[in-house]
Design an enzyme around this catalytic site. Structure first.
Site, PDB file in Angstrom:
ATOM      1  N   LEU A   1      43.552  41.452  35.747  1.00 30.79           N
ATOM      2  CA  LEU A   1      44.360  42.639  35.706  1.00 30.79           C
ATOM      3  C   LEU A   1      45.202  42.635  34.704  1.00 30.79           C
ATOM      4  O   LEU A   1      45.600  41.410  34.038  1.00 30.79           O
ATOM      5  CB  LEU A   1      45.226  42.519  37.004  1.00 30.79           C
ATOM      6  CG  LEU A   1      44.776  43.077  38.161  1.00 30.79           C
ATOM      7  CD1 LEU A   1      45.802  42.763  39.584  1.00 30.79           C
ATOM      8  CD2 LEU A   1      45.006  44.644  38.080  1.00 30.79           C
ATOM      9  N   ASP A   2      45.679  43.836  34.063  1.00 26.03           N
ATOM     10  CA  ASP A   2      46.650  43.537  32.877  1.00 26.03           C
ATOM     11  C   ASP A   2      47.914  42.908  33.380  1.00 26.03           C
ATOM     12  O   ASP A   2      48.340  42.677  34.279  1.00 26.03           O
ATOM     13  CB  ASP A   2      47.162  45.050  32.443  1.00 26.03           C
ATOM     14  CG  ASP A   2      46.191  45.752  31.611  1.00 26.03           C
ATOM     15  OD1 ASP A   2      45.064  45.225  31.310  1.00 26.03           O
ATOM     16  OD2 ASP A   2      46.186  47.059  31.386  1.00 26.03           O
ATOM     17  N   PRO A   3      48.413  42.106  32.198  1.00 29.74           N
ATOM     18  CA  PRO A   3      49.820  41.429  32.500  1.00 29.74           C
ATOM     19  C   PRO A   3      50.746  42.297  33.183  1.00 29.74           C
ATOM     20  O   PRO A   3      51.725  41.858  34.127  1.00 29.74           O
ATOM     21  CB  PRO A   3      50.367  40.964  31.179  1.00 29.74           C
ATOM     22  CG  PRO A   3      49.028  40.733  30.487  1.00 29.74           C
ATOM     23  CD  PRO A   3      48.163  41.782  30.907  1.00 29.74           C
TER      24      PRO A   3
ATOM     25  N   ALA B   1      50.177  44.749  35.153  1.00 32.17           N
ATOM     26  CA  ALA B   1      49.930  45.329  36.379  1.00 32.17           C
ATOM     27  C   ALA B   1      49.973  44.467  37.352  1.00 32.17           C
ATOM     28  O   ALA B   1      49.913  43.043  37.422  1.00 32.17           O
ATOM     29  CB  ALA B   1      48.303  45.849  36.394  1.00 32.17           C
TER      30      ALA B   1
END
Length: 408
Positions: free
Chosen positions: A74-76, A78
């Site tokens: 997951l993106d930081p 997100a």
């Protein structure tokens, strides 16, 4: 314990950093200590037999903690569902790295595009939002639903010539070639009613120097000129020969809009883009947001992202743990529920089971405290009786003392 479970990752931390926090919490627990001790002792014996030497801490590092991995970064920025494998369950993570359906809820702002496609990037362009209307925005649901080509953002882990794209971006180095679009599937796309609303908490990004930073020249990636595609299904339904969207370039920001932004500063609010999307693996929500902005002749960038579902693990189904469950609750509570989830999978309602386990633990604790209190009262009663006996029959007590002294 071995198997798969899901946990809710908060925003502002990378998936690996968050997983290390979880790993530390489980490794520090008594629940996993026996298994870790056994694995460590076994590794020590193997190393001794193979080398004739004593294993160092470095050699024992892999077995001195809970074996763990995750099923999709997951993106930081997100938050949301992060699938975790522990023990032999890590072998099942490959099933989550490709071919799984994921669902996201995203919020974005119209009027600005950035290098990263989100709030953490540098401004690439500022565009008008004055022309946006509900009918045009609603049409994107159909235009992007189905199979379509999508160009990944430059801040991605995809590699080009063996080097991740984001490293080129961070170093300000030009890409060897343009990023190739990839085929993805948008199974469902639904806009929330508050799309285009200005009643939200997000201030618009503004250039620090008063000028739009031209990072696109440094990156040489053609971020503003990436080809926009509509879905194959939409194009076929309209009899279109090509999936390339025939959309005019985004409208530049007007002097009036610029004046409004300068006048209100951080109080200015741009129109909101708010949607849920059910997508295939490999889909970039940041790219989808950017494409939606282009489709309505503006631009947009992400301000919030939540992965609400991955395969059968879903925040709505309440089968997802939180890190606090492993840190703030007693081990006897979370271990019981974790064992149940590892055995039966996503069908377990984690929230309900944790509440039941907490209630049972509190009840058992209360019973134990009552038993201890009764024992304490009994001991105090016996002590009082003995004291009274000594005070009532001092000669008998002295006789007993002399008899003991004689035996010794």
């Amino acid at each position: 314990m071995n198997g798969i479970f899901a946990i809710d990752k908060p925003g502002g931390i990378t998936s690996n950093q968050f997983m290390m926090k979880l790993q530390h919490a489980l490794t520090s627990s008594q629940i996993f200590s026996k298994e870790i001790q056994r694995a460590t002792a076994e590794r020590m014996r193997e190393y001794q037999q193979q080398t004739g030497k004593k294993a160092s801490k470095r050699k024992l590092r892999k077995v001195s903690k809970v074996k763990m991995g995750h099923g999709g970064t997951l993106d930081p920025l997100a938050s949301g569902v992060l699938v975790i494998g522990i023990g032999s369950g890590t072998k099942k993570l490959a099933n989550y790295l490709s071919g799984t359906v994921k669902e996201y809820e995203a919020e974005a702002l119209f009027g600005v595009s950035t290098t990263s496609g989100d709030v953490e990037g540098e401004i690439l362009s500022r565009n008008s939002v004055a022309h946006l209307n509900t009918e045009d925005i609603k049409s994107v649901e159909e235009k992007f639903k189905g199979c379509l080509k999508q160009t990944p953002p430059i801040f991605a882990a995809l590699k080009m010539n063996g080097k991740p794209l984001y490293e080129y971006a961070r170093e300000g180095k030009p890409l060897p070639r343009a990023i190739e679009p990839r085929q993805v599937t948008i199974y469902d796309l639904k806009l929330f009613p508050d799309t285009l609303s200005k009643n939200h908490k997000y201030p618009i990004l503004r250039p620090e120097s008063g000028e739009v930073k031209d990072d696109i020249k440094l990156l040489n990636s053609g971020l503003l000129d990436d080809t926009l595609y509509f879905s194959k299904e939409y194009c076929e339904s309209r009899g279109m020969e090509s999936e390339v969207a025939q959309i005019e370039r985004p409208l530049p920001i007007t002097e009036q809009e610029t004046g409004q932004i300068e006048k209100f500063g951080n109080e200015y609010r741009a129109p909101l883009l708010h949607f849920t999307a059910k997508v295939s693996s490999g889909t970039y929500i940041r790219s989808l947001i950017s494409d939606i902005g282009k489709a309505v002749r503006s631009s947009s960038y992400m301000v919030k992202l939540t992965r609400s579902q991955q395969q059968d693990w879903s925040l709505n189904r309440r089968n997802v743990f939180k890190l606090e469950d492993f840190i703030q609750r007693d081990e006897k509570v979370w271990s019981k529920v974790l064992e149940l989830v590892l055995e039966k999978g996503a069908e377990i309602d984690v929230v309900d089971e944790l509440a039941k386990a907490e209630k049972e633990f509190a009840s058992e604790k209360q019973k134990t405290e009552k038993i201890n209190q009764v024992n304490d009262d009994h001991n105090e009663s016996n002590l009082s009786t003995e004291t009274l006996a000594v005070e009532t029959h001092p000669n008998e007590a002295n006789t007993k003392k002399r008899t003991i002294d004689e035996i010794e």
